[in-house]
Design a protein around this motif. Structure first.
Motif: not given
Length: 524
Positions: A57-58, A60-64, A411-412, A518-520
Motif C-alpha cells: 500500500w506504499i 497510498q499510505f503507510g509511510c512518512t 508493514c512487512y 493504519w486504516p483497516s
C-alpha cells in the motif's frame, strides 16, 4: 590534536535512519552533525546497494511524507535526466527497474543524488554538517549521559570530538551502543524469555543472527566475455551445501521461505519460473528510449549469496575480517559460477556476458561499498516489540497491538533469512504495525536514541522492522524527538510518561506527515 565540533544533535551513521533523522532535526531548526563511515550516505539504498523493499500500500499510505517525497524525487530524477518511452513517462507509479520485489527499484547512485538534494538546503545553510568517511571509535560518558563521541577520519587518521545535547545511533550495526556502555542484546532470544511462537525453543543464542549479503551489480551483453578471475575460495563455495539447504548453494535450487519447500529459480524472465534477474532489477531498459542502456542492470542480492557462516558483531577483529572476506568471496564465487558453470535452458553452461558494474556501486571491485546488514545490536528498551504484538496467529481481532505512544507505522512479513547458527528461514505473516516510542528509548541512558534497526525489537520482530520505510520512519521520529526534548528541556523518557508532552510530540509528528496509525487492512 583533536578537533572539536559542538551541535544540538549528533547522528552517528548516515544510512536511511540517519538521513531521515538529520532531515527532521534540521527542519526543526536544530544544528546537526551526521557522520558516515563511507563516502556515500544512504545505507541500504546506496552503500549496501539494496533497492527498497516495501509493503503493497506504499503508494497510498503507510509511510512518512518525507519518505514519500524521497520516492517522488527518485521518479522525477529519471523523468528529468533520462529519455523515457512515452508509455513509461505516462506511468503514474514509474518503476525504473520494474523489479519483482520493489515498486521503485532504482540505482544506488540515484538514491545518493536524491538524498543529497533533500539535505542540501541544510548543508548549504550550515545547519547540517556531514562528516563522511568517519567512524566512531570512542564515547565519553558521565553516568547515564553521553558527553561526547570521538570519530576518526578514515582518509587522514585525524580525530574529531563531537559534543551535543543528544546523540542518535543510526549505524548499521548499533556501533555506538558498546562504545557508550548502553545496554543491548544481540542474536536470538529464547521462547522462555519472550513467549514468541517462533523464538528458540532452548537457550537464547546471542550469536545467532541473520545472514548478511555482499551485493553487487551486473548487466548482460550477449556475445561478450567478462568472466572474472577465479575467486580464491571458489572451490569451497562450489561444493558447499548447508544441512538445511536442498542443494548446493551455488545452484538454481532454493527454498520457499514460508514453507521451506524446494524451489527452482529461473534466471532471465521466461514467464514460467521466478526470475532472479528481475528480482531486484534496478534498470529495465525497455522503460527507456532504445539505445539509452545496452542492457538491463540488476542487483545480485539472492539466496545464493546470503552469508551465514559466522557473525561480524561482537567478535574479534580477526573473526570479523574472516567473515567479511568470506562474504565477498561467496558473492564473487556466485558471479564466477554464473559466468562459467550455471546450467542454461539451452543446455549450455555459463553466461560469460554477465558484466560487473563497479560504476553503479561506486567501487573498484564492483561489489557494494558495505555488506547488507539485516540484523543489528538492539537496545534494551523501555518497550520491546515481540511477535505476539503483530502476528495474526496471536491477534484474534486481526489487528496488531495499538500503542499509546505510536511514532509511526510499518508493514512487512516477519522475514528472517538463514542464520549464523545454521537455521533456515523464518518467514511468517504479520499485521500492519505501529512503531512504539518506547522502542527508541534505552532503559537507562538519557540522551541517546536508537535511530535505525537497533530499536527495541527481538530477533523475530527485527525481521519486519528492518526494511527501508520503517528504518526511515524510526530515524525521522528520533530526529523530531531529540528536537522536541531540546526545545522543552525534557528527556525522552519524560515525553513518553507525560500525556501532555506525548500528545504535543505526536502532534509535531503528524504535522510533519508522520502517520501514527493504519486504516483497516489485512496481514501480509
Amino acid at each position: 590534536m583533536n578537533n572539536y565540533i559542538k551541535a544540538d544533535i549528533v547522528i552517528i551513521g548516515g544510512g536511511m535512519g540517519g538521513c531521515a533523522a538529520a532531515l527532521a532535526a534540521a527542519r526543526a531548526g536544530r544544528r546537526v552533525v551526521m557522520t558516515e563511515e563511507t563516502d556515500w550516505i544512504g545505507g541500504q539504498l546506496t552503500s549496501q546497494a539494496v533497492p527498497p523493499d516495501e509493503h503493497p500500500w506504499i503508494e497510498q499510505f503507510g509511510c512518512t511524507a518525507s519518505y514519500r517525497e524521497f520516492r517522488s524525487r527518485v521518479r522525477e530524477y529519471y523523468r528529468r535526466h533520462f529519455p523515457l518511452t512515452e508509455a513509461a513517462r505516462a506511468e503514474r507509479h514509474f518503476n525504473p527497474g520494474n523489479a519483482i520485489v520493489s515498486g521503485i527499484s532504482h540505482e544506488p547512485r540515484t538514491a545518493l543524488a536524491v538524498l543529497r538534494d533533500m539535505l542540501a538546503p541544510y548543508v548549504h545553510s550550515g545547519r547540517l554538517r556531514i562528516l563522511d568517511n568517519h567512524i566512531a571509535i570512542q564515547a565519553e560518558t558521565d553516568g547515564d549521559v553521553v558527553r561526547a563521541i570521538h570519530a576518526r577520519d578514515e582518509r587522514t587518521g585525524e580525530m574529531v570530538v563531537l559534543t551535543a545535547d543528544y546523540f542518535l545511533d543510526a549505524t548499521e550495526e548499533g556501533d555506538v551502543l558498546p562504545l557508550a556502555g548502553v545496554e543491548y542484546v544481540t542474536g536470538a532470544e529464547s521462547a522462555q524469555q519472550t513467549g514468541e511462537p517462533d523464538a528458540l525453543a532452548g537457550e537464547a543464542d546471542p550469536n545467532d543472527m541473520q545472514a548478511f549479503t555482499w551485493c553487487f551489480a551486473v548487466d548482460y551483453i550477449e556475445g561478450q566475455d567478462f568472466t572474472i578471475p577465479k575467486p580464491e575460495q571458489y572451490d569451497f563455495w562450489r561444493e558447499y551445501q548447508a544441512d538445511f539447504w536442498p542443494d548446493k548453494q551455488l545452484s538454481w535450487t532454493g527454498v520457499i521461505p514460508h514453507s521451506l519447500e524446494p524451489v527452482t529459480y529461473g534466471f532471465f524472465p521466461d514467464g514460467k519460473s521466478f526470475s532472479l534477474w528481475a528480482y531486484r532489477r534496478m534498470i529495465d531498459r525497455s522503460k527507456f528510449v532504445e539505445g539509452t542502456f545496452e542492457s538491463d542492470a540488476t542487483i545480485i542480492n539472492w539466496p545464493q549469496n546470503d552469508y551465514w557462516l559466522g557473525s561480524i558483531i561482537d567478535v574479534s577483529a580477526e573473526e570479523r575480517a574472516k567473515h567479511l572476506e568470506g562474504s565477498k568471496q561467496l558473492s564473487l564465487s556466485l558471479l564466477y559460477w554464473l559466468q562459467t558453470e550455471a546450467p542454461r535452458p539451452d543446455g549450455k553452461a555459463g553466461y560469460p556476458g554477465l558484466r560487473l558494474r563497479p560504476d553503479l556501486t561506486g567501487t573498484k571491485d564492483g561489489l557494494a561499498k558495505r555488506p547488507y546488514i539485516r540484523e543489528s545490536r538492539r537496545i534494551r528498551a523501555e518497550f520491546t516489540v515481540v511477535e505476539q504484538h503483530l502476528s495474526p496467529v496471536c491477534r484474534t481481532d486481526g489487528r496488531a497491538e495499538s500503542y499509546f505512544d505510536s511514532v509511526g507505522v510499518g508493514c512487512y512479513r516477519i522475514d528472517l533469512h538463514p542464520s549464523t547458527s545454521l537455521r533456515s528461514y523464518i518467514d511468517v505473516s504479520s499485521l500492519p504495525f505501529q512503531i512504539p516510542l518506547g522502542s527508541l528509548i534505552p532503559i537507562r541512558v538519557n540522551n541517546l536514541l536508537a535511530a535505525g534497526k537497533n530499536i527495541g525489537t527481538t530477533h523475530i520482530t527485527n525481521g519486519c522492522y528492518r526494511l527501508h520505510p520503517v528504518e526511515w520512519n524510526i530515524g525521522e521520529s528520533s530526529g523530531f524527538l531529540a528536537s522536541y526534548c531540546i526545545e522543552h528541556r525534557i528527556s525522552p523518557r519524560e515525553v513518553r510518561s507525560n500525556p501532555e508532552h506525548l500528545a504535543a510530540y505526536q502532534r509535531m509528528l503528524t504535522a510533519a506527515g508522520v502517520e501514527l496509525q493504519w486504516p483497516s487492512i489485512h496481514a501480509v
